[in-house]
Each structure stands twice: as structure tokens, then as C-alpha cells.
Scaffold this active site. Sequence first.
Site, PDB file in Angstrom:
ATOM      1  N   GLN A 155      -3.867  -1.055  -4.285  1.00 21.64           N
ATOM      2  CA  GLN A 155      -3.203  -0.078  -5.146  1.00 21.64           C
ATOM      3  C   GLN A 155      -1.749  -0.482  -5.321  1.00 21.64           C
ATOM      4  O   GLN A 155      -1.129  -1.007  -4.399  1.00 21.64           O
ATOM      5  CB  GLN A 155      -3.253   1.317  -4.508  1.00 21.64           C
ATOM      6  CG  GLN A 155      -2.591   2.409  -5.333  1.00 21.64           C
ATOM      7  CD  GLN A 155      -2.262   3.638  -4.513  1.00 21.64           C
ATOM      8  OE1 GLN A 155      -1.111   3.889  -4.172  1.00 21.64           O
ATOM      9  NE2 GLN A 155      -3.298   4.409  -4.169  1.00 21.64           N
ATOM     10  N   HIS A 157       2.318   0.410  -7.053  1.00 23.03           N
ATOM     11  CA  HIS A 157       3.284   1.338  -7.627  1.00 23.03           C
ATOM     12  C   HIS A 157       3.806   0.795  -8.951  1.00 23.03           C
ATOM     13  O   HIS A 157       4.129  -0.391  -9.057  1.00 23.03           O
ATOM     14  CB  HIS A 157       4.480   1.513  -6.685  1.00 23.03           C
ATOM     15  CG  HIS A 157       4.160   2.272  -5.442  1.00 23.03           C
ATOM     16  ND1 HIS A 157       4.977   2.251  -4.325  1.00 23.03           N
ATOM     17  CD2 HIS A 157       3.120   3.081  -5.120  1.00 23.03           C
ATOM     18  CE1 HIS A 157       4.462   3.012  -3.383  1.00 23.03           C
ATOM     19  NE2 HIS A 157       3.323   3.523  -3.844  1.00 23.03           N
ATOM     20  N   GLU A 184      -0.060   3.834  -9.315  1.00 33.03           N
ATOM     21  CA  GLU A 184       0.548   5.139  -9.052  1.00 33.03           C
ATOM     22  C   GLU A 184       1.989   5.119  -9.541  1.00 33.03           C
ATOM     23  O   GLU A 184       2.710   4.144  -9.342  1.00 33.03           O
ATOM     24  CB  GLU A 184       0.512   5.432  -7.549  1.00 33.03           C
ATOM     25  CG  GLU A 184       1.183   6.732  -7.153  1.00 33.03           C
ATOM     26  CD  GLU A 184       1.221   6.928  -5.639  1.00 33.03           C
ATOM     27  OE1 GLU A 184       1.491   8.056  -5.204  1.00 33.03           O
ATOM     28  OE2 GLU A 184       0.993   5.950  -4.906  1.00 33.03           O
ATOM     29  N   GLU A 235      -3.562  11.832  -4.804  1.00 32.43           N
ATOM     30  CA  GLU A 235      -3.563  11.642  -3.346  1.00 32.43           C
ATOM     31  C   GLU A 235      -2.368  12.338  -2.690  1.00 32.43           C
ATOM     32  O   GLU A 235      -2.001  12.024  -1.556  1.00 32.43           O
ATOM     33  CB  GLU A 235      -3.547  10.141  -2.995  1.00 32.43           C
ATOM     34  CG  GLU A 235      -2.291   9.414  -3.408  1.00 32.43           C
ATOM     35  CD  GLU A 235      -2.303   7.926  -3.067  1.00 32.43           C
ATOM     36  OE1 GLU A 235      -3.333   7.427  -2.583  1.00 32.43           O
ATOM     37  OE2 GLU A 235      -1.267   7.271  -3.293  1.00 32.43           O
ATOM     38  N   GLN A 310      -5.141   8.857   2.314  1.00 33.66           N
ATOM     39  CA  GLN A 310      -4.027   7.905   2.314  1.00 33.66           C
ATOM     40  C   GLN A 310      -3.403   8.014   3.689  1.00 33.66           C
ATOM     41  O   GLN A 310      -2.863   9.047   4.045  1.00 33.66           O
ATOM     42  CB  GLN A 310      -3.010   8.261   1.216  1.00 33.66           C
ATOM     43  CG  GLN A 310      -1.839   7.307   1.181  1.00 33.66           C
ATOM     44  CD  GLN A 310      -0.763   7.725   0.196  1.00 33.66           C
ATOM     45  OE1 GLN A 310      -0.088   6.889  -0.356  1.00 33.66           O
ATOM     46  NE2 GLN A 310      -0.606   9.023  -0.025  1.00 33.66           N
ATOM     47  N   ASP A 349       2.750   1.129   2.383  1.00 35.34           N
ATOM     48  CA  ASP A 349       3.602   1.347   1.220  1.00 35.34           C
ATOM     49  C   ASP A 349       5.066   1.400   1.654  1.00 35.34           C
ATOM     50  O   ASP A 349       5.858   0.555   1.253  1.00 35.34           O
ATOM     51  CB  ASP A 349       3.184   2.605   0.458  1.00 35.34           C
ATOM     52  CG  ASP A 349       3.135   3.856   1.308  1.00 35.34           C
ATOM     53  OD1 ASP A 349       3.260   3.745   2.540  1.00 35.34           O
ATOM     54  OD2 ASP A 349       2.981   4.947   0.748  1.00 35.34           O
ATOM     55  N   SER A 376      -1.017   1.258  -0.148  1.00 33.61           N
ATOM     56  CA  SER A 376      -1.028   2.521  -0.896  1.00 33.61           C
ATOM     57  C   SER A 376       0.410   2.977  -1.123  1.00 33.61           C
ATOM     58  O   SER A 376       0.887   3.927  -0.527  1.00 33.61           O
ATOM     59  CB  SER A 376      -1.788   3.591  -0.118  1.00 33.61           C
ATOM     60  OG  SER A 376      -1.787   4.810  -0.816  1.00 33.61           O
TER      61      SER A 376
END
Length: 751
Positions: A155, A157, A184, A235, A310, A349, A376
Site C-alpha cells: 500500500q 501514500h 491512501e 482503515e 492496520q 508506515d 501501510s
Amino acid sequence: MTTDDTLAARQSGANRWRRFDDWDNRPLRLDRFAVEDPENGFSAFKGACDPKPGLTIENGRISSMDGKPLAEFDMIDQFIATHHLDVAIAATAMDIPSQDIARMLVDIATPRETLAKLAHGLTPAKLAEVVAQLSAVELTFAFSKMRTRKSPGNQGHVTNAKDDPLQLAADAAIATALGFDEIETTMRVARNAWSNALACAVGAAVGRWGTLFQCASEEAEELQIGLAGFTSYAETVSVYGTERAFIDGDDTPWSKAFLASAYASRGIKMRCTSGAASELLMGFHEAKSLLYLEARCLCLQRAMGVQGTQNGGIDGAPLASSIPGGVRELMAENLVAVWLDLECATGNDARHSESEIRVGAKILPFLIAGSDLICSGMGTILKYDNSFNPSSFNGEELEDFLVLQRDFEADGGLTSIEDSSALSLRRRAVDALSAVLEELGLGTPSEAMKQSVVVASGSDETRSYTPREVAIISDRIKQQNITMIDVVKALARRGFREEAQNVLNMLRLRVSGDYLQTAAVVRDGRIISAVNQPNDYVGPGTGYRLSEQRQRELAAIRDVLTRDEVLRAEAVFAAAEAKRIIYRAVGPAGQGGAADEIVIGISPAFGTKLYQTLAGHPLSAVLAALCDGIRAGGGRPRVVRMVHTADTSFLGLSAARLAGSGIGIGIQAKGTAVIHQQDRLPHNNLELFSNAPVTGLEHYRALGENAAAYAKQEMPQPIMVPTGGMALGARFHARVALIYSIETGARGRST
């Protein structure tokens, strides 16, 4: 020595260990900082008030759990006891010694399904006690066995410092092309959420369809954005491991479960967010360990019926990693998540450290074990544009991550893309979004704005929308009740039919609800999840394995060096060298000559296929420097091309055996040089320049002088070329290997 002198010396010595961050010149000390507070009793694995595992069942109902009677249950205990624990297997599961269960987790003979079923009968304290017994290596192995979906994913950003929709669309298209299963976004200005959502949804539809998208905003507005069709997953439904942390956030497990149901009822995939140290950050950790509190969170999430989590520190990762064993605890809580059969977006993340070594070490277990979503999420943009704060990996380190995949042949979910393809995708995304903005009366970007975004690496280089202008666009989207159906129509009307179809395909998935399955992602237009592609690892040769095609994709990073590429790069300098020097063969090289003669033995491809040293010096200039040095030292140079060998030592020894003085210099085209003597062993030379990338013309001239001195049987001061501690091998050895291949391919007779 005075006291002041002693203090100064200590400070000087300490400066050897000072490190500075990249945003000002203050000493960076966080990476040596450890949080300990014995009085308040928090730790990674064993808090002062952690309960002992236990469960009592009377008449089919739980009457006590982890040392607490039913009458003392808080709302988290009550929710877990009612909705997580399976009383049909709980008594049997709790009776198994924790060490035995830990061994089952790392035993390839124990199926994943058996362990997942067992977890449904284990209390939070029992789950924590089991995984706490595993080492970092065992946690990694168990995670590879227990993760839900067979194929890993990632995933990313997609944000920027201006909330600029044009840049968001361009960067979303790149993230999609790189292979992120999910992207995201979030905002620097909260009211810009609708504009960010529109931009990323359009950008993610450029090139292919299937990338899931989330806009992280205030929970109620995020749900509204989802209902309008802009997002496909969420999430940000946070849960906590203590009752007071829940209450302080104006929430309960029931309110969170209701919100999760609201998302699912409209076909929006969702998962909860939790992670070690969140309760500590909020001041309500109750002297419990990070792992126990997170085990409560994860049991709570399973009890809520959500498909995933998450997990793994998230915003609390920098704090968790400052506690002894904290990074290992982050691994342990992720294992609990997949053991409970939850999709796991494994944190990674928040950048937990400014140390590149620590960041790489933290990501490695998840990369080699595989994860539903390894990060994430990862920052697909530059650090300063990451509105979530810098991730473990950002745009600056993206290619490092691609190389890590190649190094370990581990699938991190990403694939390299060519520069030309990236520019085309960015242009298409910017044009598509501009068409939507114009068609819906939201804005009219100029060509200058669009072009600045297409070629920009970050928002510092764009001349596009300002945050105020974005806020106006965002307000209009919300006030006019624009939905993704309106966006589909706008794209189609303006000729972006492929993108319109891609967006429509995602909306159709919302109706079917197929990607609400555990760990569901969309690849090649098909839902892949833990249901139709479960992790079937039971030892070597099972589970996820790279296909030959995927291996080639992982190997196809940018700047791949080949023999042809080296020759092409060298050929650029051929014409200039031809004007400076001519190599003329005059016949086979004879042996012997005057006593002051020094032979320079050049390598087979020296000046014929290769024209510069690794330091960038023209070979004609290097040869001239050697000859000048020899003459300055009172010697007489003779140049012989050695085509029977390309080895530096044998070049020098062969030259020495031809020289009247018995002294020779051997030099390769890459710049490595040696002084040799005729009666010495091949690798027992007089002097060696082994670090060609840092060897200058002045060094070669001095080497020539020293060779002349040896010919006169003098003992000169050896020439030292300082390296400054540079990792020359890491930077140059690949090129060196190809250069040497070119050299050995040109062997023949000495002339």
C-alpha cells in the site's frame, strides 16, 4: 592535562559518534534513546500489571478471563468474551501449554487452519504469552506461515504539501503503475478531503483498474466520501486496548463496530487500526505491556467482524521502537493479527528512526516473510510531500526497496517502471483530471500548471493550485453532491473512455461486494483474497513462490549495467581520444634494453575499446603522466600492449621481464596500476594502485617517478592513495567485472 583540556578531549572524542538529521544541524540522539519507566510499569513484552492467562467457563458462559471475574469486566473484556472467544474450543485451547503452541506456530507439520481455529479459543493474555516466546527469526517464519493471503501486496501514500489535485492525480497514476494494491491519501487542510479524493480516484484509474483507494479524514466525513463512490476502502476505524483510551476518544467497541458495518453495508472494504504504544501516547496504558494491550485490540477487532487490521505500531512505532525489544514486539503483534485470521496491513508506515540501518532492518522480516500489505503505507512521494509524515520508505528510497526485492528475490508487491512510461502516465492523469474539473465546473487548469506537475518530482517544483484554491474546489464537490457517477460521465464525455470504464469497474465491485472478503485485492480484473487464494505454506516448495516472469520483473530495475552499456558509454570518448593519441603497432615486443628502461604494460583493450579510467581520466593523459614521471626520475619509458593477459599483476610482471631495468609498470584500462620487478612472485609487487576511482593523474606521475627510482635500486616513499572510507566496491565492482570481461575478450599477442 587540565580539567578543561580533559573535557575538551572527551567532547572531541564524542564527536566521532555525533550524527545529524537532514532538517537542521542538531545532533541526532533519538536512535540511542530508550524509554523506560519502571514506576509506571510499561514495557514491550511484560508490563507490571499484565494478567496471567486464564479462563473459566460455567454453564457454557465465561465467568472469568485472564484473572478477572465477570463482575469486573470492562467494556473491552465484555466485548471480547461475548464476540471473540469460541466457548466450544476455549477450554481445550487454553489448557495447551503456551510453549507447545509456540512450537506449533513454527512447525511446518501443523497446518495454518489448525492454529487459526485454536486462536479463536485463546484470551488476549494467552495469545501474548505464546508469541512472546518466539525469537525474531521465529516470529518471521511464523508470520510467513500464518499470513492470510498467499501472494503478498503493498500500500502506498499519495499526498502533497499543497493538496494539489493535479499532482495527486499524477502521483496516483505512478503508484498504480508501480503495483500498489492500495493507495491512501490525507490532507494538510482538512476541508480539502473531497478534492483529494476526486484527484486520487481519477489518477488511480489511469493505466489499469483495480487499485483500491482510501481518503483518511474525519470518520463521519470519510464515510460520506465513501458513500459518494470516491473511495473503495477505509482503515481509520481506531480501537484501543484500555477502556479509558476508548472513552477519551468518545468511542466504544459498539460504536466502532457500527461504523465498520456502515462501511461494509455500502460495499466499502474496511479494516481497523491499532498498534503498540497508542495507549501509552494517550496516557492510559494502565501499566500493561505493549503486546498485551495490542492482543486485546486484535481480539476486539476479530470480535467486531472486520476482515482486517492496520497493525504494527502505526503512529506509535517511534515510541514502541524506543523501548527495549519494541521492534520485536511490533513483529509479535503482527503475528497475532494474522494468527487471528485478519488481513494484516503491517504498519511500516511511520518512520520509526532516522537511521537507515534501523529502517532497513525493520522492513526486512516483512519483506522476506511476505504480508497482505507490507507497508501501510509506503510514501510514493518525497518525504516533504508526505502528509502522514515520512514513511519507512518514501520516494527517495523507492528504488532502494525495488533493489531489496531483487536482492532477496522477495516479492514486495512493486515493479519498476521506465521514465518514458512514467511521464506518459503523469500527463494522461493530469489531462484526465483537468477534463473532469472543467466538465463539472470545478476549475480550469492552465497548460503551464499541468506541465509543471507532469515533470515535477515534488510540490516544491510545481506552479499549480494553492491550498486555498483547492479548498474552494473541495467545497464545491461537497456542496454540489458530486459523485463518482458524475465523474464517469465527465470522463466519457471528454474522450477518456478507458479511464471512465476503469472507474465504473470499481463502482461495480461495490455492488457485488466481492472484495469485502478477507485480504481482498484486485489484480488483472480479478478478486484475489484469503478465500480463493489462501496461504498454503507448509514448508519448502509450498506457499507463495516467484514465477519466472515475476523474477524477471523484480530483476528489471532501472540502471541495469550490461557489457553493451559499458561499451556504449566508453565509445562516447573514442573520438576525443583519437585526437590526443594514436596507438601504432611496431611488431612483437623484444626483451631487454638500456638499464634505465622501464616498460609500461597496457591491457588488451586499453585505448581501443576502453578510453577512461574509473576516475574519469582519459587514458592518454594517464599514459602521459606515467611517462612524464619516469622521465622526471631519470628513466626511459617504453609502452607495450600486453594481449596475453589482463591481470594487473601479470601485466606488471610481464613488463618488468621485458624491461632493461627489470622494472615494469602494469596498468589496466580501468586505472588499476602496479610497479613490478622481474624476479618477484606475480602478486608480490613493489607498489599497487588498487583504488582506481580515487587515483588522480598526480598519483600516476608519482608512480612513474618511483618506478625510475626502483630502476636505480633506490628505496622511494611508496605512493599512498587515500580512500576516505568510501565503499568503492559497492559502487564500482559491477562495472569493473564487465570491463574486465571486455579486456579478457581482447587478448592475443604482445606488441
